[in-house]
Scaffold this active site. Sequence first.
Site, short mmCIF file in Angstrom:
data_model
loop_
_atom_site.label_atom_id
_atom_site.label_comp_id
_atom_site.label_asym_id
_atom_site.label_seq_id
_atom_site.Cartn_x
_atom_site.Cartn_y
_atom_site.Cartn_z
CE LYS A 118 -4.07 0.25 1.27
NZ LYS A 118 -5.32 0.54 1.96
CD GLU A 202 -5.11 5.75 3.92
OE1 GLU A 202 -6.35 5.75 4.09
OE2 GLU A 202 -4.53 5.06 3.06
NE ARG A 294 -9.45 -9.51 -7.09
CZ ARG A 294 -9.21 -8.74 -6.04
NH1 ARG A 294 -7.96 -8.50 -5.66
NH2 ARG A 294 -10.20 -8.18 -5.39
C1 MV4 Z 1 -10.61 3.96 5.06
C2 MV4 Z 1 -11.85 4.40 5.57
C3 MV4 Z 1 -11.93 5.67 6.04
N1 MV4 Z 1 -10.84 6.48 6.03
N2 MV4 Z 1 -9.56 4.80 5.06
C4 MV4 Z 1 -11.75 -0.64 4.49
C5 MV4 Z 1 -11.15 -1.68 3.62
C6 MV4 Z 1 -9.88 -1.11 3.17
N3 MV4 Z 1 -9.56 -1.53 1.84
C7 MV4 Z 1 -10.04 0.36 3.27
N4 MV4 Z 1 -11.15 0.60 4.13
C8 MV4 Z 1 -11.44 1.85 4.59
N5 MV4 Z 1 -10.42 2.74 4.58
C9 MV4 Z 1 -9.68 6.01 5.54
N6 MV4 Z 1 -8.62 6.82 5.54
C10 MV4 Z 1 -12.91 3.51 5.55
C11 MV4 Z 1 -12.72 2.23 5.06
C12 MV4 Z 1 -13.84 1.35 5.06
C13 MV4 Z 1 -14.35 0.83 3.88
C14 MV4 Z 1 -13.77 1.10 2.64
C15 MV4 Z 1 -14.28 0.57 1.49
C16 MV4 Z 1 -15.38 -0.24 1.56
C17 MV4 Z 1 -15.97 -0.56 2.75
C18 MV4 Z 1 -15.46 -0.02 3.93
C19 MV4 Z 1 -16.07 -0.33 5.15
C20 MV4 Z 1 -15.57 0.20 6.30
C21 MV4 Z 1 -14.43 1.03 6.27
#
Ligand code: MV4
Length: 512
Positions: A118, A202, A294
């Site tokens: 990442k 972040e 993918r």
């Molecule tokens: C975040 C976020 C809020 N702020 N990053 C969850 C999975 C991971 N790939 C990234 N995710 C998140 N990152 C910041 N800076 C909230 C989430 C997140 C989320 C993101 C995408 C789809 C579903 C989610 C469910 C909960 C939290």
Amino acid sequence: MARIAKVLVANRGEIAVRVMRTCKELGLKTVAVYSEADRTALHARFADEAICIGPAPSRQSYLVADNILGAAKQTGADAIHPGYGFLSENASFVRACDKAGITFIGPPASAMDAMGEKTRARSNMMKAGVPVVPGSVEPFKDAQEAHAYALKIGFPVMLKAAGGGGGKGMRRVDRIEDLDAAWRAARSEAMSAFGNDSVYMEKFLDQPHHVEIQVFADMHGNCIHLNERECSAQRRNQKVVEETPSPILTPQMRAAMGEVAVKAAKAVNYVGAGTIEFLVDSSRNFYFLEMNTRLQVEHPVTEATCGRDLVWDQIRVAAGQPLGYTQAEVELRGHAIECRLYAEDPRTFLPSPGDISRLRWPVGAHIRIDSAVAEGSVVSRFYDPMIAKLTVWGPDRPAALRRMREALRETVVLGIETNLAFHLRVLAEPDFLRGDFSTRYIDVHPALTEPVEIPEADSQAIAAAAAVHAAAALGRGQPSAADGVAGSTGSTTSQAADFVSPWRRAASWRRA
Ligand code: MV4
């Protein structure tokens, strides 16, 4: 130009079958690999040839690169399609394929390297001028550094594992006094998930949307996008419903995000199908989150609205052919929705493996089922519990939603517990119907996942009733008494259709 005549599909389940279907359409020979637990699985029987690659646990079969390459050599396969999961994003596997002279149907190893970690992906994207979620570029050396950085950007913050995505090793921190504990938790979780305890930070985005852009690139410098998929309806980092177009995107935003996604793919010399994930905040700012190198589970909604076969495009591009269409030729027609059907306990959301005793899929125009289970199939505890994807298309969102609701009502899965009833609740929930939902959708609608009291229903009668419903839908009228309906459900189709009401048909929702 690589010659592709025989494709080994290094996967199982619905995606293996889906890839083989396109191979067959193209006149390519297919090779399946299977574990000892999958000896009788549909994907193994669907291929021209099938090779056993080891015991049930994926670590001893589907994840063993040497066994898969061995199967390819043994059968003379000249290409490998990895599907999703398993070895699909493993750069060493790609290098091993290259070394063996076998075409990997996917991006080059170098592009996977550039996007795998990442922090590396974020720094590559920042260099390319792609907006990333504000935060640190490098992982922190110690908790001290994390403290200082959090004070600089302000709470709430998000600690994230540098090693990989998918929500593992991720901690939201609201107050400075919680930072140390979160720091330790994130590091140890990151270590066990990715073998790498690097953690970076972040700014926390509140209730973001998850919108991803499908990209496609060939070896001749063509790189385009095929619009977005809205994937905000997730539970515990597991997607449950996906759709396109996103209810929150304007054409201008789609064009802007698409342009940025293409820029991101070009920056890592991408080739093949890829997905750029974005978080979209409440002010509609969008930020690069990660790239999936993918084909994704939810690709059918893109296929339904763009009128393309993404696996077909993947194979042609892997063979060195040009993409063959331009950005201006990419369509966005109507609306498509996908519901993922999981074999899971509706109360605990834990996988519910077992034998499928009755199975009936919906039938009709613009309904697509991606599945690799049949009546008599065993849902194994060794693998992902997703048993099928239902995808429907409609001229607009309300039409697609109506079609999905009816498709779900025609679906019967007995013998195991499923999330069918959960999907029907989502499709009746006002915020969802309005398109008003973020990644917190399921959390803020607890009623969607509450158990419901339903009468114990007789599984035979339910399946028979579904047959009546399906027959009526096809205009064939009443089935014969031999179908076992008349005695148990009354004789009118309307009663029969009524009997297959969502709660009853989800017979798996037994009394708690
Ligand atoms: C975040 C976020 C809020 N702020 N990053 C969850 C999975 C991971 N790939 C990234 N995710 C998140 N990152 C910041 N800076 C909230 C989430 C997140 C989320 C993101 C995408 C789809 C579903 C989610 C469910 C909960 C939290």
